[in-house]
Design a protein around this motif. Sequence first.
Motif, PDB file in Angstrom:
ATOM      1  N   TYR A  73      37.750  24.116  22.275  1.00 30.44           N
ATOM      2  CA  TYR A  73      38.144  25.299  23.034  1.00 30.44           C
ATOM      3  C   TYR A  73      39.134  24.925  24.139  1.00 30.44           C
ATOM      4  N   GLU A  74      38.903  23.810  24.791  1.00 34.91           N
ATOM      5  CA  GLU A  74      39.794  23.368  25.862  1.00 34.91           C
ATOM      6  C   GLU A  74      41.182  23.068  25.309  1.00 34.91           C
ATOM      7  N   TRP A 113      43.456  30.725  32.800  1.00 32.43           N
ATOM      8  CA  TRP A 113      43.235  29.284  32.760  1.00 32.43           C
ATOM      9  C   TRP A 113      44.524  28.564  33.130  1.00 32.43           C
ATOM     10  N   GLU A 114      44.376  27.349  33.564  1.00 34.00           N
ATOM     11  CA  GLU A 114      45.523  26.522  33.915  1.00 34.00           C
ATOM     12  C   GLU A 114      45.394  25.186  33.199  1.00 34.00           C
ATOM     13  N   ALA A 115      46.493  24.745  32.617  1.00 33.56           N
ATOM     14  CA  ALA A 115      46.503  23.485  31.883  1.00 33.56           C
ATOM     15  C   ALA A 115      46.975  22.377  32.806  1.00 33.56           C
ATOM     16  N   ASN A 116      46.292  21.262  32.753  1.00 35.62           N
ATOM     17  CA  ASN A 116      46.642  20.109  33.573  1.00 35.62           C
ATOM     18  C   ASN A 116      46.474  18.865  32.716  1.00 35.62           C
ATOM     19  N   GLY A 117      47.588  18.367  32.176  1.00 36.79           N
ATOM     20  CA  GLY A 117      47.497  17.226  31.281  1.00 36.79           C
ATOM     21  C   GLY A 117      46.784  17.611  30.001  1.00 36.79           C
ATOM     22  N   LYS A 118      45.695  16.885  29.719  1.00 41.84           N
ATOM     23  CA  LYS A 118      44.926  17.160  28.506  1.00 41.84           C
ATOM     24  C   LYS A 118      43.714  18.052  28.767  1.00 41.84           C
ATOM     25  N   SER A 119      43.589  18.552  29.972  1.00 45.32           N
ATOM     26  CA  SER A 119      42.447  19.394  30.324  1.00 45.32           C
ATOM     27  C   SER A 119      42.911  20.801  30.634  1.00 45.32           C
ATOM     28  N   ALA A 120      41.980  21.710  30.614  1.00 42.69           N
ATOM     29  CA  ALA A 120      42.263  23.106  30.949  1.00 42.69           C
ATOM     30  C   ALA A 120      41.071  23.665  31.712  1.00 42.69           C
ATOM     31  N   ARG A 121      41.365  24.375  32.800  1.00 42.45           N
ATOM     32  CA  ARG A 121      40.318  24.956  33.630  1.00 42.45           C
ATOM     33  C   ARG A 121      40.365  26.469  33.504  1.00 42.45           C
ATOM     34  N   GLU A 122      39.224  27.069  33.191  1.00 46.95           N
ATOM     35  CA  GLU A 122      39.167  28.499  32.878  1.00 46.95           C
ATOM     36  C   GLU A 122      38.482  29.261  34.007  1.00 46.95           C
ATOM     37  N   PHE A 123      38.927  30.534  34.205  1.00 50.60           N
ATOM     38  CA  PHE A 123      38.323  31.424  35.195  1.00 50.60           C
ATOM     39  C   PHE A 123      38.089  32.778  34.521  1.00 50.60           C
ATOM     40  N   LEU A 124      37.026  33.446  34.917  1.00 52.04           N
ATOM     41  CA  LEU A 124      36.720  34.767  34.352  1.00 52.04           C
ATOM     42  C   LEU A 124      36.284  35.692  35.477  1.00 52.04           C
ATOM     43  N   ASN A 125      36.969  36.824  35.600  1.00 53.24           N
ATOM     44  CA  ASN A 125      36.605  37.850  36.574  1.00 53.24           C
ATOM     45  C   ASN A 125      36.431  39.171  35.841  1.00 53.24           C
ATOM     46  N   VAL A 126      35.342  39.874  36.177  1.00 54.26           N
ATOM     47  CA  VAL A 126      35.067  41.175  35.572  1.00 54.26           C
ATOM     48  C   VAL A 126      34.946  42.197  36.692  1.00 54.26           C
ATOM     49  N   LEU A 127      35.779  43.219  36.618  1.00 56.94           N
ATOM     50  CA  LEU A 127      35.712  44.319  37.572  1.00 56.94           C
ATOM     51  C   LEU A 127      35.102  45.519  36.875  1.00 56.94           C
ATOM     52  N   ILE A 128      34.187  46.176  37.537  1.00 61.70           N
ATOM     53  CA  ILE A 128      33.561  47.385  37.009  1.00 61.70           C
ATOM     54  C   ILE A 128      33.862  48.510  37.980  1.00 61.70           C
ATOM     55  N   ASP A 129      34.548  49.519  37.468  1.00 63.04           N
ATOM     56  CA  ASP A 129      34.976  50.646  38.304  1.00 63.04           C
ATOM     57  C   ASP A 129      35.745  50.156  39.522  1.00 63.04           C
ATOM     58  N   GLY A 130      36.574  49.143  39.316  1.00 60.79           N
ATOM     59  CA  GLY A 130      37.448  48.648  40.370  1.00 60.79           C
ATOM     60  C   GLY A 130      36.821  47.628  41.300  1.00 60.79           C
ATOM     61  N   GLU A 131      35.559  47.320  41.145  1.00 59.73           N
ATOM     62  CA  GLU A 131      34.878  46.379  42.020  1.00 59.73           C
ATOM     63  C   GLU A 131      34.530  45.109  41.240  1.00 59.73           C
ATOM     64  N   LEU A 132      34.822  43.959  41.878  1.00 61.64           N
ATOM     65  CA  LEU A 132      34.477  42.683  41.256  1.00 61.64           C
ATOM     66  C   LEU A 132      32.956  42.525  41.221  1.00 61.64           C
ATOM     67  N   ASP A 133      32.419  42.294  40.039  1.00 60.79           N
ATOM     68  CA  ASP A 133      30.976  42.109  39.871  1.00 60.79           C
ATOM     69  C   ASP A 133      30.733  40.641  39.517  1.00 60.79           C
ATOM     70  N   LEU A 134      30.284  39.879  40.502  1.00 62.62           N
ATOM     71  CA  LEU A 134      30.083  38.448  40.285  1.00 62.62           C
ATOM     72  C   LEU A 134      28.939  38.163  39.316  1.00 62.62           C
ATOM     73  N   VAL A 135      27.902  38.996  39.349  1.00 62.21           N
ATOM     74  CA  VAL A 135      26.757  38.783  38.454  1.00 62.21           C
ATOM     75  C   VAL A 135      27.178  38.991  37.007  1.00 62.21           C
ATOM     76  N   VAL A 136      27.884  40.090  36.756  1.00 67.59           N
ATOM     77  CA  VAL A 136      28.349  40.353  35.391  1.00 67.59           C
ATOM     78  C   VAL A 136      29.361  39.291  34.967  1.00 67.59           C
ATOM     79  N   SER A 137      30.224  38.876  35.900  1.00 68.74           N
ATOM     80  CA  SER A 137      31.198  37.830  35.571  1.00 68.74           C
ATOM     81  C   SER A 137      30.491  36.550  35.157  1.00 68.74           C
ATOM     82  N   GLU A 138      29.419  36.212  35.869  1.00 67.06           N
ATOM     83  CA  GLU A 138      28.680  34.987  35.570  1.00 67.06           C
ATOM     84  C   GLU A 138      27.955  35.082  34.231  1.00 67.06           C
ATOM     85  N   ASN A 139      27.523  36.291  33.887  1.00 69.75           N
ATOM     86  CA  ASN A 139      26.727  36.474  32.666  1.00 69.75           C
ATOM     87  C   ASN A 139      27.456  37.350  31.649  1.00 69.75           C
TER      88      ASN A 139
END
Length: 670
Positions: A73-74, A113-139
């Motif tokens: 995946y990376e 995600w951002e690629a750095n050499g042979k690695s890649a770092r991923e980020f995921l943000n989920v907004l619900i009705d315009g508000e960032l939901d950290l719990v939903v983003s985590e799960n």
Amino acid sequence: MTKTQQMLLHNVTLGNFGAYKGEQSLDLTTKPGRPIILIGGLNGCGKTTLLDAIQLAFYGARARTSGRGSRSYESYLRDSVNRQASPKHAHVTVEFSTTIEGQERRYKVRRSWEANGKSAREFLNVLIDGELDLVVSENWADHIEDILPLEAASLFFFDGEKIESLAHPERAAPVIESAVHSLLGVNTVERLRTDLLALQRRQKVSDEDKQALESIHRIEKDIRESDQLCADITQRVASARDSLHKSEVHFSTVDAAFSQEGGDLYNRRAELEAEKEQAEALLKNINETLANTVAAGPLPLLLLGPQLAALSEQVRKERVAAEAIQVIGVLSERDRLLLETLKTLVPSDGLAAVERYLAEDRQKRAEVTAGTRQIQNFPAGSLPQLSSLDEVLGQEVKRASELVEQAQQLRERLSTLERQLAGVPDKNVVAALVEERDAARDQVTQLKFVLTSVEEELASARRRREQLLADRERAYKGRAQKLAKAEAAARVISYADRVRDTMERFGAALLRRHISRLEVAVLDSFNRLMRKSELVRDLRIDTEKFTLTLIGPDDEKLDPSRLSAGERQLLAVSLLWGLARVAGNRLPSVIDTPLGRLDSRHREHLVERYFPHTSHQVLLLSTDEEIDEHLLSKLQPSIARTYTLVHDDKTFTTTIEPGYWWATGATYVA
């Protein structure tokens, strides 16, 4: 999926993803009666990349993207960043709305995600009705399964050229099974049963009970190991007994041969010789005793038995006579004194009578003693000696008889011993048998020791097992006592069992009902799309294996290989369409290159009968040869928006332009 009533895609944005340089967006909102978003692009322009972007945003590492292959995946993320992007950052964003439990919620899922050499770092943000939901983003991986399960996504986001394989019964089976369970609510029943089981386990496994169970599991593990150990030792005991039995049989055979050759006598030779010497010595002593002691004693007097008896009788008589003479003398003196006394008291005639009486009495006594005196002056103490002689002689007779009997027995034993000694074989004859017999005896002794040791080991293992069984019994009793305090939990467990049984039956009935509806829906969809309406008369789906069986007009099974490539593709589309129709869930469909293998008639059927009706929102990713000007005219009344993917062959980048080839001129025609 039972919670979701409708899902609608609003926007897809790609930033430096694949061939899409910079940020490219598509407005995917539809219009009433116009559910189709038509996106045109030549081969290699990025149509499949667009489909991958939606799936990647939703499912991340689990997404079934076309370009990943066997890469990690990376590695896939790193290679998905546009080669001209600087810095090497990329993102995909999908905005959609869905109705959950009667309430509409708007989601914005951004995966970057951002690629750095042979690695890649991923980020995921989920907004619900315009508000960032950290719990939903985590799960999010779990959350999206409640909205659009991954298994169901393949039924709504698919490559038209690759779905032909679904016409094969074996390949279609997992798709049908997944769809039936995820889309038609069967998995909800199974999940409820699983939740009930989890509820039961939570009721059963309190902290204390968990420890008790762990202890019981350890004991049961030890019992299983002990059982195995006992089984192993029992086998060793059986083997040892078998070896001992064979050794004993061998020893018996050798011993029998040894005995037949006189081996027993050979072994007893020294014993027999010693016994013979002892018997001879005893016989000699007895003979000497009889000759020197018994015969020299009073025993010879037995020869004078009548004479001794007569002598004893005569002595007795003379003794009585001597006593009588003494009595007569005493009586004479008494009578004289008595008569002297009576002279003054009794008349003379009476006195004379008394005197006569007394005289007659003395005369009678004197007559008794007359003629008995033959032995003169016999010692007075001789009579007791003569009386005891009989007793002495009786004892001597008994003693002599015993000695004679002993002597006879000894002579018989000596005769037997002499015969036995005469039969003792020579040492050279039995030497080999002696050695073989001793070796066999030693082998038996050794194997008996081995058997005893193994039996003791088995007894010890069994005692250990009995102890473990007792420990388990105590553990169960202890646990039962603790569980007895939780009657409410017991009721929950009992009722949960009943409900799980009911749900199992309900699930089976629900599955049969859905399969029956699915068979009708798929057959109807296929007949709608086919120009040969009588090609397939019936269609059946196995409720256990989920295999698809076609029935031809002759009521015989129809092998899918008899269908043309286009017909197989239509059958696969019909399967997906039927599943969506039976599911009743309003989910968007994203179809990539839908008409590649179809002839013109089949294409028209698909354009007229399938695309406008398959869903409330349909994203069609097509080449100019698939949706041509003629088909576009037929599809136009159902189109809400059109886009064209324009690829620059020099920079190898793609941009998204509004409009479609024949709708906007020939600008984008290859």
